[in-house]
Design a protein around this motif. Structure first.
Motif, PDB file in Angstrom:
ATOM      1  N   ASP A 100      -6.162  -2.049  -0.707  1.00 48.56           N
ATOM      2  CA  ASP A 100      -5.354  -0.961  -1.258  1.00 48.56           C
ATOM      3  C   ASP A 100      -5.016   0.057  -0.177  1.00 48.56           C
ATOM      4  OD1 ASP A 100      -5.405  -2.136  -3.770  1.00 48.56           O
ATOM      5  OD2 ASP A 100      -7.114  -0.931  -4.458  1.00 48.56           O
ATOM      6  N   LEU A 101      -5.974   0.345   0.696  1.00 45.13           N
ATOM      7  CA  LEU A 101      -5.691   1.252   1.815  1.00 45.13           C
ATOM      8  C   LEU A 101      -4.636   0.665   2.739  1.00 45.13           C
ATOM      9  CD1 LEU A 101      -9.174   2.708   2.779  1.00 45.13           C
ATOM     10  CD2 LEU A 101      -7.191   3.960   1.948  1.00 45.13           C
ATOM     11  N   HIS A 103      -2.301  -1.423   1.912  1.00 43.68           N
ATOM     12  CA  HIS A 103      -1.026  -1.337   1.200  1.00 43.68           C
ATOM     13  C   HIS A 103      -0.485   0.092   1.243  1.00 43.68           C
ATOM     14  CE1 HIS A 103       2.116  -2.348  -1.605  1.00 43.68           C
ATOM     15  NE2 HIS A 103       1.700  -1.394  -2.448  1.00 43.68           N
ATOM     16  N   TYR A 104      -1.359   1.070   1.027  1.00 43.97           N
ATOM     17  CA  TYR A 104      -0.960   2.471   1.064  1.00 43.97           C
ATOM     18  C   TYR A 104      -0.397   2.835   2.445  1.00 43.97           C
ATOM     19  CZ  TYR A 104      -1.106   7.531   0.741  1.00 43.97           C
ATOM     20  OH  TYR A 104      -0.764   8.855   0.766  1.00 43.97           O
ATOM     21  N   LEU A 107       2.946   1.445   2.984  1.00 41.02           N
ATOM     22  CA  LEU A 107       3.948   2.234   2.265  1.00 41.02           C
ATOM     23  C   LEU A 107       4.290   3.506   3.028  1.00 41.02           C
ATOM     24  CD1 LEU A 107       2.638   1.895  -1.400  1.00 41.02           C
ATOM     25  CD2 LEU A 107       4.690   0.827  -0.430  1.00 41.02           C
ATOM     26  N   THR A 114       9.097   5.195  -0.408  1.00 41.72           N
ATOM     27  CA  THR A 114       7.893   4.638  -1.047  1.00 41.72           C
ATOM     28  C   THR A 114       7.012   5.711  -1.676  1.00 41.72           C
ATOM     29  OG1 THR A 114       6.535   4.728   0.957  1.00 41.72           O
ATOM     30  CG2 THR A 114       7.869   2.728   0.624  1.00 41.72           C
ATOM     31  N   GLU A 117       5.701   5.053  -5.282  1.00 40.13           N
ATOM     32  CA  GLU A 117       4.634   4.051  -5.374  1.00 40.13           C
ATOM     33  C   GLU A 117       3.320   4.606  -4.832  1.00 40.13           C
ATOM     34  OE1 GLU A 117       3.606  -0.588  -4.206  1.00 40.13           O
ATOM     35  OE2 GLU A 117       5.590   0.213  -3.719  1.00 40.13           O
ATOM     36  N   ARG A 118       3.380   5.385  -3.756  1.00 40.62           N
ATOM     37  CA  ARG A 118       2.170   6.010  -3.219  1.00 40.62           C
ATOM     38  C   ARG A 118       1.567   6.970  -4.246  1.00 40.62           C
ATOM     39  NH1 ARG A 118       4.041   8.605   2.186  1.00 40.62           N
ATOM     40  NH2 ARG A 118       6.102   7.768   1.820  1.00 40.62           N
ATOM     41  N   MET A 121      -0.230   5.034  -6.879  1.00 37.21           N
ATOM     42  CA  MET A 121      -1.520   4.556  -6.388  1.00 37.21           C
ATOM     43  C   MET A 121      -2.568   5.665  -6.422  1.00 37.21           C
ATOM     44  SD  MET A 121      -0.731   2.165  -3.065  1.00 37.21           S
ATOM     45  CE  MET A 121      -2.461   1.732  -2.851  1.00 37.21           C
ATOM     46  N   LEU A 122      -2.180   6.846  -5.951  1.00 36.10           N
ATOM     47  CA  LEU A 122      -3.132   7.954  -5.883  1.00 36.10           C
ATOM     48  C   LEU A 122      -3.485   8.482  -7.266  1.00 36.10           C
ATOM     49  CD1 LEU A 122      -1.770   9.774  -2.719  1.00 36.10           C
ATOM     50  CD2 LEU A 122      -3.832   8.367  -2.918  1.00 36.10           C
ATOM     51  N   HIS A 125      -5.975   6.067  -8.575  1.00 32.12           N
ATOM     52  CA  HIS A 125      -7.258   6.236  -7.898  1.00 32.12           C
ATOM     53  C   HIS A 125      -7.949   7.515  -8.377  1.00 32.12           C
ATOM     54  CE1 HIS A 125     -10.325   5.355  -5.005  1.00 32.12           C
ATOM     55  NE2 HIS A 125     -10.188   6.554  -4.466  1.00 32.12           N
TER      56      HIS A 125
END
Length: 162
Positions: A100-101, A103-104, A107, A114, A117-118, A121-122, A125
């Motif tokens: 995941d990191l 991928h982040y 991005l 992006t 999407e970021r 993700m956050l 999380h």
């Protein structure tokens, strides 16, 4: 100054807050707030971040951080690299998976398009961290109960005994 000191100062600022985090606290949590005199050697970065040099090299090999080199080929960590490593180490500590990191970071490097999407993700999380905090709070309460059952002292003052 180790990352615990940096985080401790930022978290101390949180103790009196009831609402959203002020931007200064967020900057301290996200970065080093100007306290780092970059560039840092791997030993200095390792000590500051409280991770092993092996971990720093692993993050570099995994493509999570770009690290410059001096004329002799030794790693030099810029302020930008240290800020990213502070974020990465906080995310790993909170349980974010390496994939995941990666991928982040991909991005981030892909650009502003992006950001949604970021953000997703956050937000996800953050929900995971909040759930972990609730679970840990319940675990702490159960532990405190048992300590009291055995006649021990509970609460924050008990932490000073260690």
């Amino acid at each position: 100054m180790a990352v615990q000191d940096l985080m401790g100062r930022a978290l101390a600022a949180l103790s009196d807050l009831d609402g959203p985090l002020p931007i200064e606290v967020i900057h301290r949590l996200a970065g080093t707030d100007g306290d780092v005199q970059a560039p840092l050697t791997i030993a200095e970065a390792s000590e500051l971040l409280d991770v092993s040099p092996h971990t720093l090299r692993y993050y570099e090999r995994a493509g999570l951080v770009d690290v410059g080199r001096d004329a002799s080929g030794y790693r030099l960590y810029s302020a930008e690299a240290v800020r990213r490593l502070v974020f990465l180490t906080r995310m790993r500590l909170s349980g974010m998976a390496m994939r995941d990191l990666q991928h982040y970071v991909a991005l981030v490097e892909a650009g502003d398009e992006t950001v949604p999407e970021r953000l997703d993700m956050l937000l996800e999380h953050r929900d995971t961290i909040r759930r972990q905090i609730r679970e840990l709070t319940l675990s702490l309460a159960a532990t405190e109960y048992k300590i009291a059952t055995y006649g021990g002292h509970t609460g924050d003052d008990a932490c000073d005994d260690n």
